[in-house]
Motif scaffolding. Structure first.
Motif, PDB file in Angstrom:
ATOM      1  N   ARG A 110       0.828  -1.207   0.000  1.00 32.63           N
ATOM      2  CA  ARG A 110       0.000   0.000   0.000  1.00 32.63           C
ATOM      3  C   ARG A 110       0.862   1.257   0.000  1.00 32.63           C
ATOM      4  O   ARG A 110       0.629   2.188  -0.786  1.00 32.63           O
ATOM      5  N   ASP A 145      -4.691   1.319  -7.961  1.00 33.79           N
ATOM      6  CA  ASP A 145      -5.654   0.215  -7.887  1.00 33.79           C
ATOM      7  C   ASP A 145      -5.614  -0.718  -9.090  1.00 33.79           C
ATOM      8  O   ASP A 145      -6.047  -1.866  -8.996  1.00 33.79           O
ATOM      9  N   PRO A 310      -6.729  -2.786   2.133  1.00 32.72           N
ATOM     10  CA  PRO A 310      -7.758  -3.256   1.195  1.00 32.72           C
ATOM     11  C   PRO A 310      -7.396  -4.590   0.553  1.00 32.72           C
ATOM     12  O   PRO A 310      -6.223  -4.986   0.516  1.00 32.72           O
ATOM     13  N   ASP A 311      -8.410  -5.268   0.036  1.00 31.29           N
ATOM     14  CA  ASP A 311      -8.207  -6.600  -0.542  1.00 31.29           C
ATOM     15  C   ASP A 311      -7.205  -6.600  -1.687  1.00 31.29           C
ATOM     16  O   ASP A 311      -6.518  -7.598  -1.918  1.00 31.29           O
ATOM     17  N   ARG A 312      -7.117  -5.487  -2.415  1.00 34.68           N
ATOM     18  CA  ARG A 312      -6.246  -5.475  -3.597  1.00 34.68           C
ATOM     19  C   ARG A 312      -4.769  -5.605  -3.251  1.00 34.68           C
ATOM     20  O   ARG A 312      -3.939  -5.850  -4.131  1.00 34.68           O
ATOM     21  N   TYR A 313      -4.425  -5.402  -1.978  1.00 31.93           N
ATOM     22  CA  TYR A 313      -3.033  -5.518  -1.568  1.00 31.93           C
ATOM     23  C   TYR A 313      -2.709  -6.887  -0.984  1.00 31.93           C
ATOM     24  O   TYR A 313      -1.631  -7.079  -0.427  1.00 31.93           O
ATOM     25  N   ARG A 320      -5.131 -10.540   6.443  1.00 31.43           N
ATOM     26  CA  ARG A 320      -4.648  -9.329   7.100  1.00 31.43           C
ATOM     27  C   ARG A 320      -3.955  -9.634   8.419  1.00 31.43           C
ATOM     28  O   ARG A 320      -3.294  -8.781   8.984  1.00 31.43           O
ATOM     29  N   ASP A 371     -11.267   0.483  14.018  1.00 34.98           N
ATOM     30  CA  ASP A 371     -10.648   1.072  12.831  1.00 34.98           C
ATOM     31  C   ASP A 371      -9.748   2.207  13.299  1.00 34.98           C
ATOM     32  O   ASP A 371     -10.215   3.192  13.871  1.00 34.98           O
TER      33      ASP A 371
END
Length: 422
Positions: A110, A145, A310-313, A320, A371
Motif C-alpha cells: 500500500r 488500484d 484493502p483486498d487489492r493488496y 490481514r 478502525d
C-alpha cells in the motif's frame, strides 16, 4: 552462481558501518571466447537477467560487447541529440511493483504504490496535457488500484495509453527531476494543498523511489543511477532522545482518561499500549485467551498483528493477520502487565468483549474490530488536544505509546535484554 562476499553494511540497531558476509549472485556467460560477468544482490534479479540473455540469444540478436547485452535490431536507437529510449518511468514502476509484490508485506504494498503513483504523475513530459484536480485524482487512483497490482490487466485502459505517451523516459531523468520531485513530496499533498511532510515519511518515500531506480540499474535499463547525484537528507543524532517527546506514566494515564471521556472502551486500549509496549496493530489483533489477569504478575501474550489493508493488496490465500514483526508465524511475546493497568482491563473485558477465548479484546461501538483511522479522527486527536494543548507532545502519535513504555521499562531498571524480549 551464489557466493558470499564481505561488504560494508549499516547495522540497523546501532547505525554503525560494519563488514558482514552477504550473499551475491553472479551471472556468467561467454561470447566468442570472452567471459562476461554481472553480479546482483538478489537472486531474482540474477535469474531475470540470465533468462533475458538466453531468450535474446535464441532470437538471434546481435551481442554488443560494450553494453554487455543483446541488442534488438528493430529497436529505435537514441538520436544524436540525446533522443529517448523506449523504457519510461511508468513502465519501470509497473514492472517493479509486479516483481516486488510477493515479497512486500500488505502494508508495504500500500505504501509503495502510493509513493510510486505520486512520482509517476510528477515525472511526465512538460508538454503533457494539464490534468484537472478530478483527472489527477482519477489517474492516481488508477495507478494504485489497477496499474500496479500484478493480477490486473490494464493495457486497454485510456490511462495506460496516456502514461505510455507522456511518462518521461528513464534515460532523461536526472537529479534535477528528482530534487524537484522530493520538494513536491515535501511541500504539497496529493490534492495540491500545502503541507510539510514529516521526516520519517520523506525517508520512506525516498527509499521506495530509490529502490525503483536501483532495480532499473540492476536490470541494465539505465547505465547511471540519477540518485547518486541527489544529496542525502540532513541527518539527525538518532541516539539522542529528547525527553520532552517521551510521555511519562502520568501523561499516559491522563491521555487514556481523556480518551475514556470520549468513549470509555478506549481507556484500556491506550493504557495497554502505553505500559506494555504493544504496537497499534498488535492491540487490534489481541484475543481474550491471550490475557491472563489472574497470574502474578498479570501478563499478555502477543501472537500476531492485524493490518487493515484493502483486498487489492493481498495475495491469494493471504490474510490481514500477520505474525509479529520480524518473527515467524508461531513465535509469541509475553509481557507483564502493571497491576493498575490490569484493574482497568477487567471492566471493559466484562462489558465490551464477547465470550470465548478467540474474541477480540478491543472492539468499537458496534462490537467489531477498531478502525485506527476512525479512532484517530474521533478519539485520539481530541484526547491529545485536551491533554497536551501546548508543547511538543501536542503532535504525539499512537506509536509513541510504545516508545513511552520501553522508556519506562529501562528507567525502572529492567535489563536491556529483558526489555528487548518484551
Amino acid at each position: 552462481y551464489k557466493r558470499t562476499a564481505k561488504v560494508w553494511v549499516t547495522d540497523r540497531r546501532t547505525g554503525d558501518r560494519v563488514r558482514r558476509a552477504q550473499p551475491r549472485y553472479d551471472v556468467r556467460w561467454r561470447v566468442d571466447g570472452r567471459l562476461y560477468k554481472y553480479t546482483f544482490e538478489q537472486r531474482g534479479w540474477a535469474d531475470e537477467f540470465a533468462r533475458r540473455l538466453v531468450e535474446d540469444f535464441a532470437r538471434g540478436w546481435h551481442f554488443d560487447a560494450d553494453a554487455r547485452q543483446f541488442i534488438d535490431p528493430t529497436a529505435t536507437s537514441p538520436d544524436e541529440d540525446g533522443g529517448e529510449s523506449g523504457v519510461s518511468f511508468y513502465d519501470l514502476v509497473v514492472d517493479y511493483a509486479a516483481r516486488k509484490w510477493r515479497g512486500w508485506a500488505p502494508a508495504s504494498r500500500r505504501n509503495a504504490v502510493r509513493e510510486l503513483a505520486r512520482a509517476t504523475l510528477f515525472l511526465v513530459d512538460p508538454d503533457a496535457p494539464d490534468l484537472s484536480p478530478a483527472e489527477y485524482e482519477a489517474a492516481d487512483t488508477w495507478l494504485r488500484d489497477t496499474a500496479m497490482p500484478p493480477a490486473i490487466d490494464h493495457t486497454d485502459d485510456d490511462w495506460h495509453r496516456w502514461f505510455t505517451t507522456w511518462s518521461l523516459p528513464l534515460d532523461v531523468i536526472d537529479d534535477d527531476h528528482l530534487h524537484a520531485l522530493l520538494e513536491d513530496f515535501r511541500s504539497r499533498a496529493a490534492d495540491g494543498t500545502p503541507r510539510e511532510l514529516a521526516p520519517s515519511s520523506m525517508a520512506r518515500a525516498r527509499a521506495v523511489l530509490r529502490g525503483a531506480f536501483s532495480n532499473a540499474v540492476a536490470r541494465r535499463l539505465i547505465e547511471w543511477d540519477p540518485w547518486t547525484a541527489v544529496e542525502p537528507e540532513a541527518g539527525h543524532e538518532s541516539h539522542i532522545v529528547d525527553p520532552d517527546l517521551v510521555m511519562t506514566p502520568d501523561q499516559i494515564t491522563d491521555l487514556a482518561a481523556a480518551c475514556a471521556a470520549i468513549d470509555p472502551r478506549y481507556e484500556a486500549f491506550v493504557l495497554l499500549q502505553g505500559f506494555c509496549g504493544l504496537r497499534p496493530s498488535e492491540a487490534l489483533e489481541l484475543r481474550r485467551r491471550r490475557l491472563d489477569l489472574d497470574a502474578a504478575p498479570p501478563k499478555v501474550t502477543l501472537a500476531g498483528s492485524y493490518n487493515p489493508v484493502p483486498d487489492r493488496y493481498l495475495q491469494p490465500g493471504e490474510t490481514r493477520r500477520r505474525p509479529l514483526k520480524g518473527r515467524g508465524r508461531r513465535v509469541t511475546r509475553t509481557i507483564p502487565i502493571p497491576s493498575k493497568v490490569a484493574v482497568k482491563l477487567r471492566d471493559p473485558l466484562a462489558r465490551y468483549t464477547a465470550a470465548g477465548g478467540d474474541a477480540l479484546v478491543f472492539v468499537n461501538t458496534i462490537g467489531g474490530r477498531i478502525d485506527l483511522s476512525n479512532f484517530h479522527r474521533d478519539v485520539w486527536k481530541h484526547a491529545v488536544a485536551a491533554t497536551f494543548p501546548t508543547g511538543p507532545l501536542r503532535q504525539v502519535r499512537r506509536q509513541d505509546l510504545r516508545h513511552a513504555a520501553i522508556t519506562l521499562w529501562l528507567n525502572s531498571g529492567v535489563p536491556l535484554k529483558v526489555a528487548q524480549a518484551w
